[in-house]
Write a protein that holds these residues in place. Structure first.
Motif, PDB file in Angstrom:
ATOM      1  N   LYS A   6     -14.829   8.715   9.354  1.00 53.68           N
ATOM      2  CA  LYS A   6     -14.563   8.248   8.004  1.00 53.68           C
ATOM      3  C   LYS A   6     -13.073   8.393   7.727  1.00 53.68           C
ATOM      4  CE  LYS A   6     -17.055   8.401   3.623  1.00 53.68           C
ATOM      5  NZ  LYS A   6     -18.105   9.095   2.856  1.00 53.68           N
ATOM      6  N   CYS A   7     -12.480   7.324   7.222  1.00 49.78           N
ATOM      7  CA  CYS A   7     -11.049   7.348   6.925  1.00 49.78           C
ATOM      8  C   CYS A   7     -10.770   8.339   5.806  1.00 49.78           C
ATOM      9  CB  CYS A   7     -10.585   5.953   6.521  1.00 49.78           C
ATOM     10  SG  CYS A   7      -8.853   5.928   5.997  1.00 49.78           S
ATOM     11  N   GLU A   8      -9.785   9.148   6.029  1.00 46.95           N
ATOM     12  CA  GLU A   8      -9.451  10.165   5.025  1.00 46.95           C
ATOM     13  C   GLU A   8      -8.824   9.544   3.783  1.00 46.95           C
ATOM     14  OE1 GLU A   8      -6.976  13.027   6.930  1.00 46.95           O
ATOM     15  OE2 GLU A   8      -8.544  13.653   8.309  1.00 46.95           O
ATOM     16  N   THR A   9      -8.231   8.391   3.945  1.00 51.26           N
ATOM     17  CA  THR A   9      -7.520   7.781   2.825  1.00 51.26           C
ATOM     18  C   THR A   9      -8.430   6.865   1.989  1.00 51.26           C
ATOM     19  OG1 THR A   9      -5.577   7.788   4.223  1.00 51.26           O
ATOM     20  CG2 THR A   9      -5.419   6.526   2.188  1.00 51.26           C
ATOM     21  N   CYS A  10      -9.088   5.917   2.667  1.00 50.87           N
ATOM     22  CA  CYS A  10      -9.863   4.925   1.922  1.00 50.87           C
ATOM     23  C   CYS A  10     -11.359   5.149   2.033  1.00 50.87           C
ATOM     24  CB  CYS A  10      -9.489   3.511   2.359  1.00 50.87           C
ATOM     25  SG  CYS A  10     -10.074   3.130   4.030  1.00 50.87           S
ATOM     26  N   GLY A  11     -11.818   6.042   2.916  1.00 53.53           N
ATOM     27  CA  GLY A  11     -13.231   6.367   3.010  1.00 53.53           C
ATOM     28  C   GLY A  11     -14.031   5.388   3.844  1.00 53.53           C
ATOM     29  N   ARG A  20      -5.910   3.726  14.343  1.00 58.01           N
ATOM     30  CA  ARG A  20      -5.739   3.821  12.893  1.00 58.01           C
ATOM     31  C   ARG A  20      -6.849   3.058  12.180  1.00 58.01           C
ATOM     32  NH1 ARG A  20      -0.738   3.709  11.699  1.00 58.01           N
ATOM     33  NH2 ARG A  20       0.136   4.072  13.746  1.00 58.01           N
ATOM     34  N   CYS A  21      -7.003   3.358  10.908  1.00 60.28           N
ATOM     35  CA  CYS A  21      -8.036   2.735  10.097  1.00 60.28           C
ATOM     36  C   CYS A  21      -7.785   1.223  10.013  1.00 60.28           C
ATOM     37  CB  CYS A  21      -8.012   3.369   8.702  1.00 60.28           C
ATOM     38  SG  CYS A  21      -9.057   2.486   7.530  1.00 60.28           S
ATOM     39  N   PRO A  22      -8.795   0.395  10.328  1.00 60.59           N
ATOM     40  CA  PRO A  22      -8.594  -1.056  10.291  1.00 60.59           C
ATOM     41  C   PRO A  22      -8.475  -1.588   8.863  1.00 60.59           C
ATOM     42  CG  PRO A  22     -10.865  -0.549  10.816  1.00 60.59           C
ATOM     43  CD  PRO A  22     -10.151   0.761  10.760  1.00 60.59           C
ATOM     44  N   TYR A  23      -8.775  -0.760   7.878  1.00 61.92           N
ATOM     45  CA  TYR A  23      -8.779  -1.243   6.493  1.00 61.92           C
ATOM     46  C   TYR A  23      -7.477  -0.887   5.782  1.00 61.92           C
ATOM     47  CZ  TYR A  23     -13.632  -1.717   7.720  1.00 61.92           C
ATOM     48  OH  TYR A  23     -14.783  -2.062   8.377  1.00 61.92           O
ATOM     49  N   CYS A  24      -7.058   0.377   5.927  1.00 54.05           N
ATOM     50  CA  CYS A  24      -5.841   0.774   5.203  1.00 54.05           C
ATOM     51  C   CYS A  24      -4.694   1.124   6.143  1.00 54.05           C
ATOM     52  CB  CYS A  24      -6.137   1.944   4.263  1.00 54.05           C
ATOM     53  SG  CYS A  24      -6.455   3.472   5.138  1.00 54.05           S
ATOM     54  N   GLY A  25      -5.006   1.246   7.421  1.00 49.40           N
ATOM     55  CA  GLY A  25      -3.934   1.478   8.387  1.00 49.40           C
ATOM     56  C   GLY A  25      -3.516   2.930   8.527  1.00 49.40           C
ATOM     57  N   THR A  26      -4.311   3.830   7.939  1.00 47.56           N
ATOM     58  CA  THR A  26      -3.972   5.245   8.086  1.00 47.56           C
ATOM     59  C   THR A  26      -4.175   5.689   9.534  1.00 47.56           C
ATOM     60  OG1 THR A  26      -4.664   5.693   5.817  1.00 47.56           O
ATOM     61  CG2 THR A  26      -4.516   7.585   7.299  1.00 47.56           C
ATOM     62  N   GLY A  27      -3.199   6.345  10.067  1.00 44.23           N
ATOM     63  CA  GLY A  27      -3.280   6.805  11.451  1.00 44.23           C
ATOM     64  C   GLY A  27      -4.371   7.848  11.625  1.00 44.23           C
TER      65      GLY A  27
HETATM   66 ZN   LIG Z   1      -8.628   3.677   5.653  1.00 42.82          ZN
END
Ligand SMILES: [Zn+2]
Length: 119
Positions: A6-11, A20-27
């Motif tokens: 689960k992405c820490e930034t966008c969930g 990195r997250c394909p949605y928000c790009g968080t590494g």
């Molecule tokens: Zn994300």
């Protein structure tokens, strides 16, 4: 089986192997680290392969050259020893001692009976 994280930034949930997250790009640190280590390992193995190949080529080349040098040295030694032996036979009285000195200077002992008798 793919592990989802689960992405820490966008969930959003995404493949754990993603860097990195394909949605928000968080590494995503663990995947990033894995990728880095994979690349490092690749480079390391590549380097080892190249070193191995280099060593094999050097050994192969050296082996051939060393064999030729050893053969040449043996042939030269045989010629020199044969020549000395022949000259020693024809004029032993004068040249025998010179022959011994020469061979001793060269670090070669003849193992012949007459040289042992002279000592
Ligand atoms: Zn994300």
């Amino acid at each position: 089986m793919k592990k989802m994280i689960k992405c820490e930034t966008c969930g959003a949930e995404f493949d754990a192997s993603s860097v990195r997250c394909p949605y928000c790009g968080t590494g995503y640190a663990p995947a990033e680290e894995d990728e880095y280590m994979d690349k490092l390992e690749e480079v390391r193995q590549d380097l080892h392969r190249q070193i191995d190949n280099g060593n094999k080529q050097i050994k192969k080349g050296m082996g051939g050259t060393v064999r030729v040098i050893i053969l040449a040295v043996i042939v030269i030694l045989l010629l020199v020893l044969g020549g000395l032996w022949l000259s020693g036979r024809t004029e032993r009285s004068r040249s025998d001692r010179k022959k011994e000195e020469f061979l001793q200077n060269q670090g070669i002992t003849t193992q012949q009976e007459e040289t042992i008798d002279d000592m």
